[in-house]
Design an enzyme around this catalytic site. Structure first.
Site, short mmCIF file in Angstrom:
data_model
loop_
_atom_site.label_atom_id
_atom_site.label_comp_id
_atom_site.label_asym_id
_atom_site.label_seq_id
_atom_site.Cartn_x
_atom_site.Cartn_y
_atom_site.Cartn_z
N ARG A 29 0.79 -1.32 0.00
CA ARG A 29 0.11 -0.11 -0.01
C ARG A 29 0.91 1.30 -0.04
NH1 ARG A 29 -3.14 -2.95 -1.72
NH2 ARG A 29 -5.25 -3.83 -0.78
N GLU B 185 -2.57 7.90 -4.32
CA GLU B 185 -3.07 7.38 -5.69
C GLU B 185 -4.08 7.66 -5.99
OE1 GLU B 185 -3.61 2.56 -6.69
OE2 GLU B 185 -2.06 3.04 -5.67
N HIS C 209 -0.58 0.14 -10.21
CA HIS C 209 -1.22 -0.56 -9.33
C HIS C 209 -1.79 -2.00 -10.09
CE1 HIS C 209 -3.58 -0.63 -5.40
NE2 HIS C 209 -3.37 -2.07 -5.67
#
Length: 331
Positions: free
Chosen positions: A245, A274, A292
């Site tokens: 993360r 993000e 991602h």
């Protein structure tokens, strides 16, 4: 005859997800690929559904859950198509009696593959060299052309030794790497032996590793786990890899460390804010940036989508969802 439940699918997901849901209820789905509804749109659409199938990029906070819990029909369950669920206020969901599920396990191998791919890519300067060739700059072999770092026999430090971390360790054994790990909970000796892992405190791991790969969940305790102090402990020849993360790393501190050559480079699949990325990272050749995609194989995404749907079906049929995050809602 009982009214069929209403199910909201917030984003375009693999086709395998829809048939099980359509078998039990009426499905309203966002079918535009790549479209993520803004929060206010999600808040407008969510209330009045029995079940919500969502993804990590959907903000399922207390305000949203309370609106759905006070509507008719009342929200019964949120099924997250992700292993992580920090996008969902699980505490609020539990208080409101709303079940929450995730999709663990099925993406572990695929994510580990990508983590190792990032490691090799940044060490051997593969994206940088590929851009060089495409730009027409390759004029022939040279003894110093794009020299990088060896992966074989190097020391890999894993922050987090859960499912994915242990699978990365298995990948590393093929490269005859020494593998250190740090985790809040130390593994049993037999697991350390199986995966050829050596436990080390975090500071020691950072000092000794040639590659540091992060595999910890995002929790309040892991926010900015890697910041200015931690980066300063790493070797100037070391690389940082993150497929967990984004907020686990202080991104501004990472930029400063790269600019000061405190570390050699980084491979990132996730970002602190993000989809926004620190602009300086976009200009650095010693940083590999991905959008991602750690679990983005057809097989894995299909399995994740089907698992999320099956969690909803199980709840609807009165069974315990296989991947229930908050079992206390069942009483």
């Amino acid at each position: 005859m009982a009214e069929r439940p209403k199910i909201l699918v917030t984003q375009r997901v693999p086709d395998v997800a829809y048939p099980p849901l359509e078998t039990i209820g009426e499905v309203e789905a966002n079918m535009e690929e790549g479209l993520i509804w803004p929060y206010e749109e999600l808040l407008r659409r969510g209330p009045g559904h029995d079940y919500i199938f969502c993804l990590l990029t959907d903000q399922i906070d207390a305000r949203f859950l309370e609106a759905c819990a006070s509507a008719t029909p009342r929200l019964k369950m949120v099924a997250n198509m992700a292993v992580g669920y920090n996008n969902i206020d699980v505490e609020a969901a539990t208080r409101l009696g709303i079940a929450v599920s995730n999709t663990p396990g099925v993406l572990s191998d695929t994510t580990a593959d990508l983590a190792f791919g990032l490691l090799i890519a940044v060490a051997r300067r593969i994206p940088e060299a590929e851009r060089f060739v495409r730009a027409g700059k390759f004029k022939g072999w040279g003894p110093l052309l794009f020299c990088g770092a060896d992966v074989h026999h190097a020391t890999l430090g894993l922050i987090g030794a859960g499912r994915i971390g242990k699978i990365v360790a298995k990948r590393a054994s093929g490269f005859e790497m020494r593998v250190l790990y740090y985790d809040v909970y130390r593994l049993p000796p037999e697991e350390e032996a199986t995966y050829h892992l050596t436990y080390a405190p975090l500071d020691e791991l950072l000092r000794e590793s040639d590659f540091v790969s992060i595999h910890t969940p995002y929790l309040p305790s892991t926010h900015h786990l890697i910041g200015e102090r931690e980066l300063s402990l790493m070797k100037p020849t070391a690389y940082l890899i993150n497929t967990s993360r984004g907020p686990v790393i202080d991104e501004k501190a990472l930029v400063r460390a790269l600019q000061a050559k405190q570390i050699a480079g980084a491979g990132l699949d996730v970002y602190e804010h993000e989809p926004a990325i620190e602009p300086e990272l976009l200009t650095m050749d010693n940083v590999v940036l991905l959008p991602h995609i750690a679990s983005a194989s057809y097989a894995t995404r299909n399995q994740m989508a089907l698992m999320a749907s099956n969690n909803i079906v199980a709840y609807h049929e009165g069974r315990r969802p296989p991947n229930l995050v908050n079992p206390e809602v069942l009483g």
